[in-house]
Write a protein that holds these residues in place. Structure first.
Motif, PDB file in Angstrom:
ATOM      1  N   ASP A 382       0.833  -1.207   0.000  1.00 45.16           N
ATOM      2  CA  ASP A 382       0.000   0.000   0.000  1.00 45.16           C
ATOM      3  C   ASP A 382       0.871   1.262   0.000  1.00 45.16           C
ATOM      4  O   ASP A 382       0.746   2.136   0.863  1.00 45.16           O
ATOM      5  CB  ASP A 382      -0.947   0.001   1.197  1.00 45.16           C
ATOM      6  N   ALA A 383       1.751   1.341  -0.978  1.00 41.24           N
ATOM      7  CA  ALA A 383       2.732   2.429  -1.041  1.00 41.24           C
ATOM      8  C   ALA A 383       2.059   3.730  -1.480  1.00 41.24           C
ATOM      9  O   ALA A 383       1.477   3.800  -2.567  1.00 41.24           O
ATOM     10  CB  ALA A 383       3.849   2.066  -2.009  1.00 41.24           C
ATOM     11  N   ARG A 384       2.162   4.762  -0.641  1.00 48.31           N
ATOM     12  CA  ARG A 384       1.573   6.063  -0.972  1.00 48.31           C
ATOM     13  C   ARG A 384       2.560   6.905  -1.768  1.00 48.31           C
ATOM     14  O   ARG A 384       3.742   7.004  -1.424  1.00 48.31           O
ATOM     15  CB  ARG A 384       1.179   6.813   0.300  1.00 48.31           C
ATOM     16  N   VAL A 385       2.086   7.512  -2.821  1.00 46.60           N
ATOM     17  CA  VAL A 385       2.926   8.312  -3.708  1.00 46.60           C
ATOM     18  C   VAL A 385       3.245   9.645  -3.038  1.00 46.60           C
ATOM     19  O   VAL A 385       2.351  10.353  -2.578  1.00 46.60           O
ATOM     20  CB  VAL A 385       2.227   8.539  -5.058  1.00 46.60           C
ATOM     21  N   VAL A 386       4.542  10.003  -3.013  1.00 46.46           N
ATOM     22  CA  VAL A 386       4.964  11.304  -2.490  1.00 46.46           C
ATOM     23  C   VAL A 386       5.711  12.122  -3.539  1.00 46.46           C
ATOM     24  O   VAL A 386       6.073  13.269  -3.284  1.00 46.46           O
ATOM     25  CB  VAL A 386       5.827  11.143  -1.217  1.00 46.46           C
ATOM     26  N   GLY A 387       5.936  11.546  -4.698  1.00 50.59           N
ATOM     27  CA  GLY A 387       6.518  12.264  -5.833  1.00 50.59           C
ATOM     28  C   GLY A 387       5.906  11.717  -7.100  1.00 50.59           C
ATOM     29  O   GLY A 387       5.941  10.509  -7.340  1.00 50.59           O
ATOM     30  N   PRO A 388       5.284  12.525  -7.958  1.00 51.19           N
ATOM     31  CA  PRO A 388       4.491  12.018  -9.080  1.00 51.19           C
ATOM     32  C   PRO A 388       5.328  11.224 -10.067  1.00 51.19           C
ATOM     33  O   PRO A 388       6.546  11.386 -10.171  1.00 51.19           O
ATOM     34  CB  PRO A 388       3.934  13.294  -9.722  1.00 51.19           C
ATOM     35  N   ARG A 408      -1.976  17.014   1.621  1.00 52.12           N
ATOM     36  CA  ARG A 408      -2.308  16.492   0.296  1.00 52.12           C
ATOM     37  C   ARG A 408      -1.636  15.147   0.021  1.00 52.12           C
ATOM     38  O   ARG A 408      -1.689  14.643  -1.085  1.00 52.12           O
ATOM     39  CB  ARG A 408      -1.958  17.531  -0.763  1.00 52.12           C
ATOM     40  N   GLY A 409      -0.982  14.584   1.034  1.00 48.21           N
ATOM     41  CA  GLY A 409      -0.444  13.232   0.913  1.00 48.21           C
ATOM     42  C   GLY A 409       1.044  13.152   0.697  1.00 48.21           C
ATOM     43  O   GLY A 409       1.610  12.054   0.629  1.00 48.21           O
ATOM     44  N   GLY A 410       1.731  14.286   0.571  1.00 47.00           N
ATOM     45  CA  GLY A 410       3.168  14.272   0.346  1.00 47.00           C
ATOM     46  C   GLY A 410       3.960  14.170   1.635  1.00 47.00           C
ATOM     47  O   GLY A 410       3.417  14.065   2.742  1.00 47.00           O
ATOM     48  N   THR A 411       5.273  14.207   1.494  1.00 48.62           N
ATOM     49  CA  THR A 411       6.210  14.182   2.609  1.00 48.62           C
ATOM     50  C   THR A 411       7.047  15.446   2.524  1.00 48.62           C
ATOM     51  O   THR A 411       7.755  15.651   1.538  1.00 48.62           O
ATOM     52  CB  THR A 411       7.121  12.936   2.538  1.00 48.62           C
ATOM     53  N   THR A 412       6.980  16.302   3.533  1.00 50.32           N
ATOM     54  CA  THR A 412       7.575  17.630   3.461  1.00 50.32           C
ATOM     55  C   THR A 412       8.980  17.650   4.033  1.00 50.32           C
ATOM     56  O   THR A 412       9.259  17.064   5.086  1.00 50.32           O
ATOM     57  CB  THR A 412       6.694  18.648   4.208  1.00 50.32           C
ATOM     58  N   PRO A 433       1.454   3.841 -14.561  1.00 47.06           N
ATOM     59  CA  PRO A 433       0.273   4.688 -14.741  1.00 47.06           C
ATOM     60  C   PRO A 433       0.575   6.090 -14.229  1.00 47.06           C
ATOM     61  O   PRO A 433       1.447   6.276 -13.374  1.00 47.06           O
ATOM     62  CB  PRO A 433      -0.784   3.994 -13.873  1.00 47.06           C
ATOM     63  N   ALA A 434      -0.106   7.091 -14.755  1.00 46.81           N
ATOM     64  CA  ALA A 434       0.082   8.453 -14.272  1.00 46.81           C
ATOM     65  C   ALA A 434      -0.368   8.519 -12.823  1.00 46.81           C
ATOM     66  O   ALA A 434      -1.538   8.306 -12.511  1.00 46.81           O
ATOM     67  CB  ALA A 434      -0.715   9.424 -15.130  1.00 46.81           C
ATOM     68  N   ALA A 435       0.567   8.801 -11.934  1.00 47.35           N
ATOM     69  CA  ALA A 435       0.284   8.778 -10.497  1.00 47.35           C
ATOM     70  C   ALA A 435       0.620  10.127  -9.889  1.00 47.35           C
ATOM     71  O   ALA A 435       1.705  10.670 -10.118  1.00 47.35           O
ATOM     72  CB  ALA A 435       1.086   7.671  -9.823  1.00 47.35           C
ATOM     73  N   ASN A 436      -0.300  10.669  -9.108  1.00 46.01           N
ATOM     74  CA  ASN A 436      -0.117  11.940  -8.431  1.00 46.01           C
ATOM     75  C   ASN A 436       0.191  11.722  -6.960  1.00 46.01           C
ATOM     76  O   ASN A 436      -0.048  10.640  -6.409  1.00 46.01           O
ATOM     77  CB  ASN A 436      -1.379  12.792  -8.553  1.00 46.01           C
ATOM     78  N   VAL A 437       0.710  12.748  -6.325  1.00 48.46           N
ATOM     79  CA  VAL A 437       0.948  12.695  -4.893  1.00 48.46           C
ATOM     80  C   VAL A 437      -0.358  12.337  -4.191  1.00 48.46           C
ATOM     81  O   VAL A 437      -1.431  12.855  -4.526  1.00 48.46           O
ATOM     82  CB  VAL A 437       1.499  14.035  -4.383  1.00 48.46           C
ATOM     83  N   GLY A 438      -0.261  11.439  -3.211  1.00 43.69           N
ATOM     84  CA  GLY A 438      -1.434  10.996  -2.474  1.00 43.69           C
ATOM     85  C   GLY A 438      -2.062   9.742  -3.022  1.00 43.69           C
ATOM     86  O   GLY A 438      -2.818   9.061  -2.312  1.00 43.69           O
ATOM     87  N   ASP A 439      -1.777   9.401  -4.298  1.00 47.95           N
ATOM     88  CA  ASP A 439      -2.259   8.131  -4.835  1.00 47.95           C
ATOM     89  C   ASP A 439      -1.584   6.981  -4.087  1.00 47.95           C
ATOM     90  O   ASP A 439      -0.565   7.162  -3.407  1.00 47.95           O
ATOM     91  CB  ASP A 439      -1.952   8.014  -6.327  1.00 47.95           C
ATOM     92  N   VAL A 440      -2.138   5.774  -4.248  1.00 49.51           N
ATOM     93  CA  VAL A 440      -1.602   4.605  -3.555  1.00 49.51           C
ATOM     94  C   VAL A 440      -1.460   3.466  -4.559  1.00 49.51           C
ATOM     95  O   VAL A 440      -2.331   3.273  -5.418  1.00 49.51           O
ATOM     96  CB  VAL A 440      -2.516   4.175  -2.390  1.00 49.51           C
TER      97      VAL A 440
END
Length: 811
Positions: A382-388, A408-412, A433-440
């Protein structure tokens, strides 16, 4: 990927890899399998030179009418090829031994040869050809021999001029050049041949001394295991050494790009958490022939590959190179992947130098933990995206989901010592696939850990979890009030007229819709009228006109602009692009005070007019001849009027971070050399603002732009340390301070900085680009809606109160 060659100097490496035309198409059957010219020489065991042929085909190869021919390493005008005619045939999977001249030394006879000649071969360098014919060749260069269709195979050893690709390494009285066990033929002798003890075998399978070995011996593991290769530091203790029959099960293969395969020890693991039980086997230009589940024995040379080159700051990847692989069995179970989650929060040790020889502490540092798993099969759930995701098949996730998480789901990235150890790059060969920050990526993502360029530790994904969108939305800022001056900053990423209209339209939509048509837009990365074409053009009126037209077409205001053309090739950026900063402004809301005389070299001065500060030229460059601005964009000051109040806006784009060492690199803490110039630039900018204050403490000053540095950096502290200026990013919660995403870190490069007398403002970073796979720019814009001061705090209270009333009445 090209492995680092232990002990090979630059000049030698250049020789080894020099491009030379191939002599023959790669053979699918008969070829030269071993060459030895030291027979009977001092120190030699064998009494005689030899050439061994082999048949990797499935049917016998008749040799009647063929010959083996030899020429010296550097043939002269009178040099001739020596010829040994052949008869007989080579059976499938067998060898054919050609004996050549005897020396006076040696103690061991060759096995009974299948053919005999009298060519006296050099022990160190020369060329052997397998020729369809018995007439002596006449070619004496690689190119001429390439054109001779009679040559079926050719081997240049040592410094031979005639060779396929690059010659083999130099031989000696005690070493031969032998082809790897798969009998691969890439038409590059250096790649195809190894150097080691001579081992002639005739067509009967006999070896020196008359032995007839078991035709199908059971291979056995050597004395080194994978954990011996990996060791307890980042550099293998066996660097540069040859290893034989290292056992492992193939866990993954890669047939494109950095070709090779991963193996993992499933029977002989040690109990040391620091030593990885997996390793990458690099097959160079050849796609791997093994399959997942193969139980293999790998022989080769241990190397440390440093992505980006030996002089760079990256760490290395431990590899087995120039491999020879024996498949013992197939279809074996693959070891269960190590589940990676919640790794240590510490990033890397910081000894004040190289960390490469430090013993790993995987229980203490996150990147030590990843290094201890180098080459090992791992699993991230269940890896959360932090860089698109990007065009290179890469995406950044976190395995520490609560580490500096933003809304918004990123890591600051909040401080130099908070580099976020849980970030991990995922790279696939088949695209993402096109993945945005916060996607999983729901479920299991499985692959091997390696170290790569542009990001460091990487999960080379063999299987990818299911992409689940977080439905991340692009933000829209609040509508300004009538009494508020809105100033935005936007890095439009090397904009020039040759960019597609779609880019202009998307940037325009961001200005009109997401930023709600600010009164002033500070622009960075405006290129000249023909972009990166390097022909002396410096004007950017066409770029600005096209952008202004696009904004107007989107329903925005008809922006006017001010800027100063730079001196050709003096402001950094893409060569020929003549990057610069500039202003867009809405003349229906704000007026620009034009004072002529500003050019690329004339500094703007602060003068007194009617008791208040003013610019000597507007627009004007700040201290443009100061060495601090060498090969960098010069800041541009403009004087604006809003409701009768003067506002000084300065557009900035400080020098880039290019040249800084990687935060995940071998030197800790990393050397941030670019900070020095930004520190000087900040000091020059600070001097300018203090000159304004010296005349007019109540002046309104807005510094805007891409300062290429963090809110906690020395450059920002130079600007804001005395309290006369305030960086608005610091008014946000710590984990929301970002406008850019780099290697999975949400971070701040862009800034709006106000003079302290501006007390009424609303500030917003408008996230529309940096977190998304589909970007109009790699930066998010920022905006401030402010009430410019009258210069008197008491008067401000009255004026602002009246404006508040009017704003309320207009609702």
């Amino acid at each position: 990927m090209r492995p680092t060659l232990p002990g090979v100097g630059t000049a030698v490496a250049a020789l080894v890899f020099a491009a030379v035309p191939a002599v023959a198409a790669p053979s699918t059957d008969a070829l030269i399998s071993e060459v030895y010219g030291g027979g009977g020489n001092s120190g030699a065991t064998l009494k005689q030179d030899f050439v061994e042929l082999a048949n990797k085909g499935t049917t016998p190869i008749a040799l009647d009418g063929f010959s083996v021919q030899y020429i010296s390493a550097s043939p002269g005008a009178t040099t001739q090829w020596g010829v040994t005619p052949l008869t007989g045939s080579i059976a499938p999977g067998k060898t054919f031994l050609v004996a050549e001249a005897k020396g006076t030394g040696g103690t061991v006879d060759l096995p009974t040869p299948d053919a005999t000649g009298n060519i006296a071969m050099s022990a160190t360098g020369g060329t052997i050809a397998l020729v369809n014919g018995t007439t002596a060749l006449t070619c004496k260069t690689a190119a001429d021999c390439a054109a001779d269709a009679r040559i079926k195979d050719l081997v240049g050893y040592g410094t031979a001029v005639v060779r396929e690709g690059a010659g083999t390494n130099a031989l000696s009285n005690t070493t031969s050049a032998f082809r790897n066990i798969e009998l691969s033929d890439t038409d590059d002798n250096f790649t195809d041949f190894k150097v080691g003890d001579p081992n002639p075998v005739n067509s009967k399978g006999e070896t020196p001394g008359g032995g007839n070995p078991d035709p199908d011996p059971d291979p056995t593991p050597g004395d080194k295991r994978i954990h011996d290769i990996q060791g307890v530091t980042r550099i293998s203790p066996l660097l540069g050494q040859k290893v034989t029959n290292v056992p492992g099960v193939v866990t993954g293969t890669r047939a494109t790009g950095d070709r090779g395969f991963w193996i993992q020890d499933v029977t002989g693991a040690d109990s040391d958490a620091r030593t990885s039980e997996g390793v990458f086997v690099y097959t160079a230009g050849t796609a791997p022939t093994v399959a997942v589940g193969d139980n293999v024995l790998v022989s080769g040379t241990i190397a440390e590959y440093r992505p980006g080159g030996e002089t760079g700051s990256n760490q290395t990847l431990t590899e087995i190179t120039q491999p020879t692989t024996i498949t013992v069995s197939k279809g074996n179970p693959v070891p269960a992947p190590v589940v990676v989650k919640n790794i240590p929060g510490g990033y890397l040790p910081a000894p004040g130098g190289s960390i490469e020889q430090l013993p790993l502490e995987p229980e203490k540092y996150g990147l030590d933990y990843f290094e201890s798993l180098e080459g090992t099969l791992v699993q991230v759930d269940d890896a959360r995206v932090v860089g698109p995701s990007n065009a290179f098949g890469e995406v950044w996730v976190t395995v520490n989901p609560d580490q500096n998480k933003n809304e918004r789901g990123g890591t600051t990235y909040t401080a130099y010592d908070q580099a976020n150890s849980g970030r991990l790059k995922i790279k696939t060969a088949g695209g993402l696939p096109a993945a945005n920050v916060g996607d999983v990526f729901s479920g299991a993502t499985v692959g091997a850990i390696e170290y790569t360029n542009f990001g460091g530790y990487t999960l080379a994904a063999l299987t990818l979890g299911t992409h689940t969108s977080s439905n991340l939305q692009r933000e829209t800022t609040a509508q300004q009030k009538e009494s508020e001056l809105s100033v935005a900053t936007y890095n439009v990423e090397n904009l020039d007229p040759s960019d597609p209209q779609e880019k202009f339209d998307r940037l325009a939509d961001g200005v009109t819709t997401n930023l709600r048509s600010p009164d002033v837009v500070v622009l960075e990365e405006i290129q000249d009228n023909n972009g990166a074409t390097n022909d002396g053009v410096v004007a950017a009126d066409q770029t600005l006109q096209k952008f202004s037209d696009a904004i107007f077409a989107k329903g925005g205001p008809r922006y006017q602009w001010r800027q100063i053309d730079p001196e050709n090739l003096k402001d950094g950026g893409q060569p020929g692009g003549n990057i610069r900063v500039g202003f867009f402004f809405n003349p229906q809301r704000v007026s620009f005070v034009d004072r002529p005389g500003g050019d690329f070299k004339t500094p703007v001065e602060i003068v007194k007019k009617n008791g208040r500060a003013a610019l000597s030229v507007s627009p004007g460059r700040i201290d443009p001849l100061n060495p601090a601005w060498e090969d960098s964009r010069k800041p541009l000051a403009g004087e604006f009027k809003f409701r009768g109040r003067t506002v000084f806006v300065v557009a900035n784009h400080f020098n880039s971070k290019g040249g800084d060492e990687a935060i995940h690199g071998r030197n800790q803490p990393p050397n941030r050399t670019s900070e020095v110039q930004r520190g000087k630039q900040a000091a020059a900018l600070k001097t300018f603002t203090e000159q304004i204050r010296a005349i007019d403490k109540g002046a309104n000053v807005v510094l805007a732009g891409d300062l290429n540095d963090y809110q906690f950096s020395p450059a920002l502290k130079t600007l804001t340390g005395d309290g006369n200026l305030k960086a608005l990013i610091e008014t946000l919660p710590a984990n929301e301070r970002y406008s850019y995403v780099f290697e999975g870190n949400s971070q701040t490069l862009d800034h709006l900085v106000l003079s302290r007398n501006i007390t009424r403002f609303g500030y917003d970073v408008v996230h529309i680009n940096a977190e998304f796979a589909d970007q109009a720019s790699d930066h998010d814009p920022q905006i401030v809606r402010l009430r410019p001061s009258t210069g008197d705090a008491n008067v401000d209270k009255i004026v602002f109160a009246l404006e508040d009333i009017i704003d309320c009445l207009k609702k």
